[in-house]
Design an enzyme around this catalytic site. Structure first.
Site, PDB file in Angstrom:
ATOM      1  N   ASP A   7       0.825  -1.184  -0.007  1.00 30.57           N
ATOM      2  CA  ASP A   7       0.075  -0.161  -0.053  1.00 30.57           C
ATOM      3  C   ASP A   7       0.792   1.070  -0.073  1.00 30.57           C
ATOM      4  O   ASP A   7       2.056   1.051  -0.286  1.00 30.57           O
ATOM      5  CB  ASP A   7      -0.935  -0.011   1.260  1.00 30.57           C
ATOM      6  CG  ASP A   7      -0.371   0.285   2.366  1.00 30.57           C
ATOM      7  OD1 ASP A   7       0.771   0.200   2.562  1.00 30.57           O
ATOM      8  OD2 ASP A   7      -0.995   0.501   3.459  1.00 30.57           O
ATOM      9  N   CYS A  64       3.488  -2.859   3.981  1.00 32.71           N
ATOM     10  CA  CYS A  64       2.635  -1.677   4.262  1.00 32.71           C
ATOM     11  C   CYS A  64       3.258  -1.011   5.451  1.00 32.71           C
ATOM     12  O   CYS A  64       4.570  -1.383   5.860  1.00 32.71           O
ATOM     13  CB  CYS A  64       1.055  -2.339   4.712  1.00 32.71           C
ATOM     14  SG  CYS A  64       1.030  -3.309   6.185  1.00 32.71           S
ATOM     15  N   THR A  66       3.099  -1.413   8.647  1.00 32.63           N
ATOM     16  CA  THR A  66       3.447  -2.051   9.814  1.00 32.63           C
ATOM     17  C   THR A  66       3.933  -3.735   9.366  1.00 32.63           C
ATOM     18  O   THR A  66       4.508  -4.544   9.885  1.00 32.63           O
ATOM     19  CB  THR A  66       2.540  -2.476  10.965  1.00 32.63           C
ATOM     20  OG1 THR A  66       1.430  -2.891  10.371  1.00 32.63           O
ATOM     21  CG2 THR A  66       2.370  -1.150  11.689  1.00 32.63           C
ATOM     22  N   HIS A  97      10.906 -23.423   8.803  1.00 32.52           N
ATOM     23  CA  HIS A  97       9.786 -24.428   9.382  1.00 32.52           C
ATOM     24  C   HIS A  97       8.510 -24.200   9.168  1.00 32.52           C
ATOM     25  O   HIS A  97       7.664 -25.127   9.025  1.00 32.52           O
ATOM     26  CB  HIS A  97       9.857 -23.725  11.136  1.00 32.52           C
ATOM     27  CG  HIS A  97      11.185 -24.500  11.598  1.00 32.52           C
ATOM     28  ND1 HIS A  97      11.059 -24.376  13.194  1.00 32.52           N
ATOM     29  CD2 HIS A  97      12.053 -24.975  11.357  1.00 32.52           C
ATOM     30  CE1 HIS A  97      12.488 -24.933  13.635  1.00 32.52           C
ATOM     31  NE2 HIS A  97      12.846 -25.221  12.494  1.00 32.52           N
ATOM     32  N   HIS A 132       8.013 -30.627   9.816  1.00 35.02           N
ATOM     33  CA  HIS A 132       7.295 -29.473   9.607  1.00 35.02           C
ATOM     34  C   HIS A 132       6.114 -29.451   8.366  1.00 35.02           C
ATOM     35  O   HIS A 132       5.431 -28.842   8.773  1.00 35.02           O
ATOM     36  CB  HIS A 132       8.234 -28.212   9.162  1.00 35.02           C
ATOM     37  CG  HIS A 132       9.472 -28.251  10.386  1.00 35.02           C
ATOM     38  ND1 HIS A 132       9.364 -27.635  11.531  1.00 35.02           N
ATOM     39  CD2 HIS A 132      10.912 -28.537  10.134  1.00 35.02           C
ATOM     40  CE1 HIS A 132      10.283 -27.900  12.280  1.00 35.02           C
ATOM     41  NE2 HIS A 132      11.474 -28.171  11.389  1.00 35.02           N
TER      42      HIS A 132
HETATM   43  C1  RB5 Z   1      -1.806   2.829   6.388  1.00 39.10           C
HETATM   44  O1  RB5 Z   1      -1.882   4.051   7.112  1.00 39.10           O
HETATM   45  C2  RB5 Z   1      -1.467   1.685   7.464  1.00 39.10           C
HETATM   46  O2  RB5 Z   1      -2.588   1.455   8.424  1.00 39.10           O
HETATM   47  C3  RB5 Z   1      -1.185   0.520   6.898  1.00 39.10           C
HETATM   48  O3  RB5 Z   1       0.026   0.858   5.913  1.00 39.10           O
HETATM   49  C4  RB5 Z   1      -0.715  -0.574   7.557  1.00 39.10           C
HETATM   50  O4  RB5 Z   1       0.254  -0.474   8.438  1.00 39.10           O
HETATM   51  C5  RB5 Z   1      -1.752  -1.500   7.979  1.00 39.10           C
HETATM   52  O5  RB5 Z   1      -1.652  -2.839   8.703  1.00 39.10           O
END
Ligand code: RB5
Length: 148
Positions: A7, A64, A66, A97, A132
């Site tokens: 994203d 993304c 996180t 694994h 595994h």
């Molecule tokens: C976008 O702002 C953010 O929420 C997305 O990139 C991600 O971190 C979601 O898990």
């Protein structure tokens, strides 16, 4: 062929990874997004996941902010084992694994240097099989139970 996707929150990291793969002659296909304009991560998690389960691509790498939202999205596609990773040991284990077929990274969590080390380890580590595989078969059983 490595499927890439992100994203807006992971766009810059995806571009860094794409440059690394291209410099190292590792074929990749970019499923977007193509800028830092705000988009919804499930669309891109799904595109990469579908490319992997259809065998158009062997593995995927998604980013993304996180790594969490896009990995949850990818993991909804039966046959996907997507691991969110922030260290090289977990990168190795997710292949050895868990036979992870998609790697998820968080651009707002780790720096570019660590991200590329994780990518190198993840792409070069083979699945260990044996006990595994039995555990992965049990994951597949859970998918079958809920995907009728
Ligand atoms: C976008 O702002 C953010 O929420 C997305 O990139 C991600 O971190 C979601 O898990």
């Amino acid at each position: 062929m490595i499927a890439l996707g992100s994203d807006h929150g992971g766009y810059n990291l995806k571009e860094t990874i794409k440059a690394y793969l291209e410099e190292n002659n590792i074929p990749c296909k970019d499923f977007g997004t193509n800028s830092t304009e705000s988009v919804d991560y499930p669309e891109f998690g799904a595109k990469v996941a579908e490319a992997v389960v259809s065998k158009e691509c062997e593995k995927g790498i998604i980013c993304c902010g996180t790594g969490i939202g896009i990995s949850i999205s990818a993991n909804k596609v039966p046959g996907i084992r997507c691991a969110v990773v922030s260290d090289t040991f977990s990168a190795q284990m997710s292949r050895e694994h868990n036979n992870a077929n998609i790697l998820a990274l968080g651009e707002r969590v780790i720096g570019k240097g660590l991200a590329l080390e994780i990518v190198k380890v993840w792409l070069s580590t083979e699945f260990a099989g044996d006990r595994h595989q039995r555990r992965i078969d049990k994951i597949t059983d859970i998918e079958k139970k809920y995907n009728r």
